[in-house]
Motif scaffolding. Structure first.
Motif, PDB file in Angstrom:
ATOM      1  N   ASN A 116     -19.891  10.102   8.047  1.00 37.70           N
ATOM      2  CA  ASN A 116     -19.352   9.237   9.169  1.00 37.70           C
ATOM      3  C   ASN A 116     -18.846  10.021  10.044  1.00 37.70           C
ATOM      4  OD1 ASN A 116     -17.918   7.073  10.365  1.00 37.70           O
ATOM      5  ND2 ASN A 116     -16.707   6.641   8.647  1.00 37.70           N
ATOM      6  N   THR A 117     -19.630  10.270  11.194  1.00 41.76           N
ATOM      7  CA  THR A 117     -19.084  10.916  12.481  1.00 41.76           C
ATOM      8  C   THR A 117     -18.275   9.975  13.362  1.00 41.76           C
ATOM      9  OG1 THR A 117     -21.312  10.417  13.776  1.00 41.76           O
ATOM     10  CG2 THR A 117     -21.142  12.335  12.428  1.00 41.76           C
ATOM     11  N   GLN A 118     -18.465   8.866  13.387  1.00 42.95           N
ATOM     12  CA  GLN A 118     -17.638   7.822  14.098  1.00 42.95           C
ATOM     13  C   GLN A 118     -16.121   7.959  13.802  1.00 42.95           C
ATOM     14  OE1 GLN A 118     -19.137   3.579  14.221  1.00 42.95           O
ATOM     15  NE2 GLN A 118     -21.073   4.427  13.634  1.00 42.95           N
ATOM     16  N   LEU A 119     -15.700   8.546  12.758  1.00 40.88           N
ATOM     17  CA  LEU A 119     -14.239   8.309  12.334  1.00 40.88           C
ATOM     18  C   LEU A 119     -13.717   7.133  12.434  1.00 40.88           C
ATOM     19  CD1 LEU A 119     -13.285  11.732  14.539  1.00 40.88           C
ATOM     20  CD2 LEU A 119     -14.564  11.576  12.229  1.00 40.88           C
ATOM     21  N   MET A 120     -14.448   6.301  11.759  1.00 39.67           N
ATOM     22  CA  MET A 120     -13.891   4.954  11.709  1.00 39.67           C
ATOM     23  C   MET A 120     -14.236   4.354  10.300  1.00 39.67           C
ATOM     24  SD  MET A 120     -12.232   3.464  14.014  1.00 39.67           S
ATOM     25  CE  MET A 120     -12.403   1.579  13.953  1.00 39.67           C
ATOM     26  N   GLY A 121     -13.447   3.784   9.512  1.00 37.80           N
ATOM     27  CA  GLY A 121     -13.610   3.596   8.026  1.00 37.80           C
ATOM     28  C   GLY A 121     -13.259   4.588   7.199  1.00 37.80           C
ATOM     29  N   THR A 776     -17.322  21.896  20.299  1.00 32.90           N
ATOM     30  CA  THR A 776     -18.068  20.856  19.561  1.00 32.90           C
ATOM     31  C   THR A 776     -17.797  19.562  19.729  1.00 32.90           C
ATOM     32  OG1 THR A 776     -18.473  19.975  17.172  1.00 32.90           O
ATOM     33  CG2 THR A 776     -16.311  21.108  17.547  1.00 32.90           C
ATOM     34  N   LEU A 777     -18.830  18.847  19.670  1.00 31.19           N
ATOM     35  CA  LEU A 777     -18.820  17.237  20.011  1.00 31.19           C
ATOM     36  C   LEU A 777     -18.082  16.574  18.981  1.00 31.19           C
ATOM     37  CD1 LEU A 777     -22.116  16.467  22.110  1.00 31.19           C
ATOM     38  CD2 LEU A 777     -19.910  16.666  22.973  1.00 31.19           C
ATOM     39  N   ALA A 778     -18.111  17.282  17.887  1.00 30.37           N
ATOM     40  CA  ALA A 778     -17.713  16.398  16.467  1.00 30.37           C
ATOM     41  C   ALA A 778     -16.103  16.269  16.681  1.00 30.37           C
ATOM     42  CB  ALA A 778     -18.239  17.309  15.312  1.00 30.37           C
ATOM     43  N   ASN A 779     -15.439  17.127  17.394  1.00 28.07           N
ATOM     44  CA  ASN A 779     -13.889  16.687  17.251  1.00 28.07           C
ATOM     45  C   ASN A 779     -13.417  16.196  18.551  1.00 28.07           C
ATOM     46  OD1 ASN A 779     -11.221  18.171  18.201  1.00 28.07           O
ATOM     47  ND2 ASN A 779     -11.203  17.880  16.000  1.00 28.07           N
ATOM     48  N   TYR A 805     -20.751  14.544  37.880  1.00 33.45           N
ATOM     49  CA  TYR A 805     -21.201  13.335  37.450  1.00 33.45           C
ATOM     50  C   TYR A 805     -22.437  13.372  36.327  1.00 33.45           C
ATOM     51  CZ  TYR A 805     -19.132  12.338  41.970  1.00 33.45           C
ATOM     52  OH  TYR A 805     -18.191  12.247  43.060  1.00 33.45           O
ATOM     53  N   ALA A 806     -23.595  14.354  36.769  1.00 36.62           N
ATOM     54  CA  ALA A 806     -24.407  14.546  35.648  1.00 36.62           C
ATOM     55  C   ALA A 806     -24.015  15.059  34.462  1.00 36.62           C
ATOM     56  CB  ALA A 806     -25.560  15.442  36.460  1.00 36.62           C
ATOM     57  N   MET A 807     -23.282  15.905  34.694  1.00 37.59           N
ATOM     58  CA  MET A 807     -22.619  16.666  33.451  1.00 37.59           C
ATOM     59  C   MET A 807     -21.987  15.509  32.373  1.00 37.59           C
ATOM     60  SD  MET A 807     -19.922  19.695  33.093  1.00 37.59           S
ATOM     61  CE  MET A 807     -21.112  20.888  33.959  1.00 37.59           C
ATOM     62  N   ILE A 808     -20.990  14.630  33.137  1.00 35.42           N
ATOM     63  CA  ILE A 808     -20.572  13.616  32.148  1.00 35.42           C
ATOM     64  C   ILE A 808     -21.588  12.867  31.585  1.00 35.42           C
ATOM     65  CG2 ILE A 808     -18.779  11.791  32.246  1.00 35.42           C
ATOM     66  CD1 ILE A 808     -17.447  14.544  32.259  1.00 35.42           C
ATOM     67  N   ALA A 809     -22.313  12.179  32.322  1.00 34.75           N
ATOM     68  CA  ALA A 809     -23.537  11.313  31.843  1.00 34.75           C
ATOM     69  C   ALA A 809     -24.300  11.919  30.801  1.00 34.75           C
ATOM     70  CB  ALA A 809     -24.124  10.968  33.012  1.00 34.75           C
ATOM     71  N   ASP A 810     -24.598  13.198  30.724  1.00 34.77           N
ATOM     72  CA  ASP A 810     -25.244  13.727  29.908  1.00 34.77           C
ATOM     73  C   ASP A 810     -24.465  13.883  28.495  1.00 34.77           C
ATOM     74  OD1 ASP A 810     -27.432  14.129  31.336  1.00 34.77           O
ATOM     75  OD2 ASP A 810     -27.269  16.219  31.935  1.00 34.77           O
ATOM     76  N   MET A 811     -23.310  14.297  28.616  1.00 31.86           N
ATOM     77  CA  MET A 811     -22.247  14.498  27.547  1.00 31.86           C
ATOM     78  C   MET A 811     -22.208  13.053  26.691  1.00 31.86           C
ATOM     79  SD  MET A 811     -18.917  13.660  26.278  1.00 31.86           S
ATOM     80  CE  MET A 811     -17.922  13.241  27.940  1.00 31.86           C
ATOM     81  N   VAL A 812     -21.780  12.016  27.688  1.00 29.75           N
ATOM     82  CA  VAL A 812     -21.942  10.657  26.910  1.00 29.75           C
ATOM     83  C   VAL A 812     -23.219  10.202  26.136  1.00 29.75           C
ATOM     84  CG1 VAL A 812     -21.629   8.173  27.576  1.00 29.75           C
ATOM     85  CG2 VAL A 812     -20.106   9.905  28.735  1.00 29.75           C
ATOM     86  N   ILE A 813     -24.330  10.494  26.813  1.00 34.55           N
ATOM     87  CA  ILE A 813     -25.401  10.132  26.178  1.00 34.55           C
ATOM     88  C   ILE A 813     -25.651  10.935  24.712  1.00 34.55           C
ATOM     89  CG2 ILE A 813     -27.958  10.447  26.313  1.00 34.55           C
ATOM     90  CD1 ILE A 813     -27.516   9.917  29.225  1.00 34.55           C
ATOM     91  N   ALA A 814     -25.201  12.027  25.103  1.00 39.09           N
ATOM     92  CA  ALA A 814     -25.262  13.124  23.649  1.00 39.09           C
ATOM     93  C   ALA A 814     -24.318  12.542  22.744  1.00 39.09           C
ATOM     94  CB  ALA A 814     -25.220  14.487  24.027  1.00 39.09           C
ATOM     95  N   LEU A 815     -22.944  12.194  23.019  1.00 39.53           N
ATOM     96  CA  LEU A 815     -22.138  11.897  22.101  1.00 39.53           C
ATOM     97  C   LEU A 815     -21.845  10.505  21.587  1.00 39.53           C
ATOM     98  CD1 LEU A 815     -19.084  12.963  20.917  1.00 39.53           C
ATOM     99  CD2 LEU A 815     -18.153  11.906  22.911  1.00 39.53           C
ATOM    100  N   ASP A 816     -22.504   9.619  22.300  1.00 38.92           N
ATOM    101  CA  ASP A 816     -22.571   8.144  22.106  1.00 38.92           C
ATOM    102  C   ASP A 816     -23.107   7.762  20.682  1.00 38.92           C
ATOM    103  OD1 ASP A 816     -22.084   5.301  22.651  1.00 38.92           O
ATOM    104  OD2 ASP A 816     -24.179   4.994  22.770  1.00 38.92           O
ATOM    105  N   PRO A 817     -24.203   8.430  20.062  1.00 36.89           N
ATOM    106  CA  PRO A 817     -24.557   8.182  18.692  1.00 36.89           C
ATOM    107  C   PRO A 817     -23.592   8.685  17.783  1.00 36.89           C
ATOM    108  CG  PRO A 817     -26.528   9.287  20.292  1.00 36.89           C
ATOM    109  CD  PRO A 817     -25.142   9.297  20.872  1.00 36.89           C
ATOM    110  N   GLN A 818     -22.845   9.875  18.111  1.00 38.51           N
ATOM    111  CA  GLN A 818     -22.117  10.332  16.900  1.00 38.51           C
ATOM    112  C   GLN A 818     -20.578   9.706  16.880  1.00 38.51           C
ATOM    113  OE1 GLN A 818     -21.685  14.662  17.216  1.00 38.51           O
ATOM    114  NE2 GLN A 818     -23.445  14.628  18.675  1.00 38.51           N
ATOM    115  N   ASN A 819     -19.853   9.262  18.315  1.00 38.04           N
ATOM    116  CA  ASN A 819     -18.897   8.682  18.144  1.00 38.04           C
ATOM    117  C   ASN A 819     -18.547   7.851  19.412  1.00 38.04           C
ATOM    118  OD1 ASN A 819     -15.863   8.346  18.662  1.00 38.04           O
ATOM    119  ND2 ASN A 819     -15.325  10.161  17.641  1.00 38.04           N
TER     120      ASN A 819
END
Length: 870
Positions: A116-121, A776-779, A805-819
């Motif tokens: 559960n990487t979403q940290l919900m539940g 880490t993107l996990a924290n 802007y591109a850096m933040i966009a890439d990070m959001v795309i990578a992080l979204d499936p996890q959290n």
């Protein structure tokens, strides 16, 4: 809950459904009692629930029982003790066609908390098991009517491996415990107070407690525990003191006693929010619990005190009286933020606290009102509720309560809150219920004031003061307008309380402050006995969350910055003076710089000024705030103009700054007001010394770093060094990392200070740090420390190349499936793309479109992006 900014990561094939406030209807079924049995394991947890379900009197006789679920499958379903196969899953929810008025429904599910990487539940965090259920996380634990207007009494049995989970915690009181087979043990917890599922909490792990007690005013002794990992125990003392201070303050100011015999707090390192007010078992992000002088700044100590208070105050304003639905979120959050702000003001300096609160409001909420995500404090619709844990709901919501307090006075306000708590105790209430209670209890008509609850945008008030020497009168003409999302302002009739005084232009004295109530589009007020043209001091204490447009001259603002007896008004006058000059410089309009230097010289020469206030009043407005004053934002031009003025101030007063710096010599660490003021002023003067570009600036900062006996001084020195091209910079950051690499919270500071650097190589450095072994993107804390800090670095995030802007966009795309919840917090940084000059605007829009084109976006991110591009 304090939000510092998951929900299911998969977006449906069609657009997410829009939930509207007007469509609310009461539940068809209530669940007055629930029993839960947890067989705990990090990779496999079995949850058995037993629900006492009762059909609502208003429900149709054939209305099915619908229990919310998210990524769950029922292993077994029983109704009234018999296996039940007549169920179906629809969009994750469990539907049972039941007849009759009451049943016992039993459900078994299996979970894998480790994934559960979403940290919900229910999720795993460094060997612990922890829950987060607000807003809709309980449906990830078991099938349930996961809505705040279904209140239940909970009985919970927890069983797990004793070595892995020696401590078993839940809501309420522990009533029984024992040993089980195979090295396992169990505990039974009962919570006697009905609560919605979002307030459920469970923690299991290897923890130790700082234990204390508090005796309520009625004589009941309450056991207090702050649970942490073994090595963190020495850093919990400040949080414990804050808890006891909060309990005492709530009794004295609001008459509210704690209602259980036990109050537990648990610190967790993996947490999306700041903290969560679960009944009797608050779960905290560890950054808001752990502190000592070596690892925590003065701001960290303040943050801990404020967040502990916020979550404790929720026991009444959120738990005993909760929300009917999520549209009423500000009912608990706005009110509780006001309460924690008032507490912090009473614990320290009310003037400095008000400056801090307004700074946060202007930095986070005013841009929200002016952008595509603008919404009223009580939204009318949403697709993903997590997106409405916003500065508008929290901070503007607090300002709405503050205005009520100003208009009613402390005594009548207390009568209103007493009636609210008494009238709605044990209920799920609405914002309207609160307003009616304030009217009935406080003796005030708030009919027109209700407009604040449904109107997005920040009101603009123009103020013009004229003087008639023949009649000895002064006339104040006020006009108000409002707009949201960048639209053109139009006339409005908000109720706006304005604390106002007219100062004698020679002495600075006045005949008393008046509270003016502006409730028309245009209104005038006349003041008698004004033989000389007075100087207008208005919106004193920031009595209303408005943008003030007035015709006061630079000379009048300079006068107020030295003479006004309202500390916030004095601070505000200096800020307006500096802002006016800087915006003129950016737009190429002539302006007088000398008057700013004279005003700063006057406050520096004031021997009676408080040093902490002096540190605040001489600070320049932030680059982000200056951008909010511009029709079209050019971050580089703003940065250049601000740095030029900052450098001139540094040069002009270098000797004075050096004297002040030396006078603020740190001694033995103390949290006294005097010691904190010295640390604050020392860091501010160090910044100005560096801005003057003297040759020994890096040496002074490095010496402060090396000699520091506390994190405030150390971070202040590193903050200055982070911007410099000096070998001391590299030595300091290397030393800091070596010393604190095993302390996650302090290492977050190491990431943040580098991401906030104004050096030209910052983007390159942030990119390298994103691949650092400790990143880490996990924290969520680590993500915010690096990318959140960088997105707030105006000149580097808005690099004209668009790389930021591109850096933040890439990070959001990578992080979204996890959290997705944490990922969505970064969209507003790009969402105001229409405000920027053409080149940057286009690049920001392209970054948003790149995110929008990504498949399987979460509801959290998809909603934010679609609204930003609309």
């Amino acid at each position: 809950m304090l939000d510092i900014q998951t929900t299911d990561a998969a977006i449906p094939a069609t657009d997410p459904a829009t939930i509207r406030r007007e469509d609310y209807r009461p539940p068809d079924w209530f669940i007055p009692e629930i029993e839960l049995d947890f067989q705990l394991g990090l990779e496999r947890t079995v949850v058995r629930s037993k629900l006492d379900v009762r059909r609502s009197k208003s429900a149709k006789y054939d209305a099915p029982l619908i229990l919310n679920g998210d990524d769950l499958l029922p292993v077994n379903v029983l109704v009234d003790g018999k296996k039940w196969n007549e169920w179906k899953l629809e969009e994750g929810n469990l539907t049972l066609p039941l007849t009759g008025a009451a049943h016992i429904v039993e459900i078994e599910v299996e979970l894998d908390p480790s994934t559960n990487t979403q940290l919900m539940g229910l999720y795993g965090s460094n060997g612990m098991l922890c829950t987060q259920c607000e807003a809709e996380g309980f449906r990830r634990i078991t099938f349930f009517a996961d809505r705040p207007d279904v209140l239940s009494r909970y009985k919970v049995r927890m069983e797990g491996d004793k070595q892995a989970f020696p401590i078993l915690l839940c809501n309420g009181d522990k009533v029984e415990e024992g040993e089980a087979e195979g090295g396992r043990h169990w505990a039974q917890w009962n919570d006697p107070w009905p609560k919605p599922s979002y307030l459920f909490a469970l923690v299991a792990g290897d923890l130790v407690a700082n234990s204390d007690s508090f005796t309520t005013r009625s004589g009941k002794e309450v056991e207090l525990n702050i649970w942490v990992r073994d090595g963190d125990l020495p850093r919990t003392g400040h949080a414990m003191q804050a808890l006891k201070d909060s309990m005492r303050w709530d009794e004295e100011v609001y008459g509210r006693e704690y209602d259980l015999g036990l109050f537990n707090i648990v610190a967790v390192s993996d947490f999306n929010m700041g903290a969560m007010e679960n009944k009797g078992l608050n779960v905290f992000n560890s950054r808001y619990i752990l502190a000592d002088p070596e690892v925590a700044t003065d701001a960290d100590f303040d943050g801990i005190e404020g967040v502990v208070a916020h979550e404790y105050f929720h026991n009444w304003s959120g738990n005993r009286v909760t929300c009917r639905d999520w549209f009423q979120l500000s009912l608990k959050e706005g009110f509780t933020v006001f309460r924690d702000q008032s507490f912090s003001a009473d614990m320290s300096s009310a003037a400095l606290k008000r400056i801090e609160d307004v700074r946060i409001l202007r930095a986070a909420q005013f841009p929200e009102d002016a952008g595509p995500l603008a919404h009223p404090i009580r939204p009318e619709s949403y697709q993903e509720i997590s997106n409405f844990y916003t500065a508008t709901v929290y901070n503007k919501g607090a300002e709405i309560i503050r205005m009520m307090h100003s208009m009613m006075g402390a005594e009548n306000f207390r009568k209103g809150t007493d009636l609210y708590f008494d009238r709605h105790d044990g209920e799920a209430a609405t914002c309207e219920d609160f307003v009616v209670s304030m009217e009935d209890g406080g003796g005030i008509d708030l009919t027109q004031f209700r407009v604040w609850y449904r109107t997005p945008g920040t009101p603009r008030v123009s103020a013009k003061l004229s003087h008639n020497p023949q009649t000895g009168t002064a006339t104040l003409e006020l006009k108000q307008s409002i707009a949201a999302g960048g639209a053109k302002p139009g006339p409005s009739e908000m109720v706006i309380p304005l604390r106002t005084a007219l100062l004698n232009p020679e002495t600075g004295e006045h005949d008393g402050e008046q509270l003016l109530i502006l409730d028309k589009a245009e209104q005038s007020f006349t003041f008698e006995g004004q033989n000389d043209h007075p100087v207008l001091s208005i919106n004193r204490g920031f009595s209303a969350p408005i943008i003030l447009e007035n015709s006061r001259t630079a000379e009048e603002l300079a006068f107020l910055s030295s003479h006004d007896d309202d500390p916030f008004a004095r601070f505000e006058a200096m800020q307006q003076l500096m802002t006016g000059y800087l915006t003129a410089q950016i737009t190429g309009t002539p302006a007088d710089r000398d008057i700013i230097l004279q005003a700063i010289g006057a406050v520096l020469a004031d021997e009676n000024i408080d040093r902490a206030f002096l540190a605040e009043i001489i600070l320049l407005p932030t680059e982000a705030f200056l951008g909010d004053q511009m029709v079209e934002v050019d971050p580089q031009a703003i940065h250049d103009a601000r740095e030029k003025l900052r450098g001139k101030i540094g040069v002009q007063f270098e000797r004075k700054f050096r004297r002040l710096y030396k006078q603020c010599v740190p001694g033995e660490f103390s949290l006294s007001a005097e010691a904190r003021a010295d640390r604050k002023l020392r860091n501010v003067t160090l910044g100005y010394i560096a801005a003057s570009q003297v040759e020994d600036a890096a040496e002074i900062a490095y010496d402060q770093y090396c000699d520091a006996n506390n994190m405030t001084a150390m971070q202040g020195a590193l903050g200055v060094l982070s911007h410099l091209d000096a070998e001391e910079r590299g030595h300091a950051f290397e030393s800091f990392y070596t010393r604190f690499k095993d302390n996650a919270l302090v290492l977050d500071k190491w990431f943040t200070m580098q991401a906030m650097s104004q050096r030209s190589d910052t983007i390159k450095r942030v990119d390298a740090l994103s691949r650092h072994p400790d990143f880490t993107l996990a924290n969520p804390n680590r993500v915010r420390a690096l990318y959140g800090a960088f997105a707030g670095n105006q000149v580097r995030f808005h690099d004209p190349s668009g790389r930021g802007y591109a850096m933040i966009a890439d990070m959001v795309i990578a992080l979204d499936p996890q959290n997705p919840q944490t990922a969505a917090r970064f969209i507003p940084q790009l969402g105001r793309w229409r405000r920027y000059e053409r080149g940057r605007s286009e690049l920001m829009r392209l970054a948003l479109e790149k995110i929008a084109a990504t498949s399987n976006l979460s509801k959290d991110v998809a909603e934010q992006v679609s609204k930003s591009l609309a």
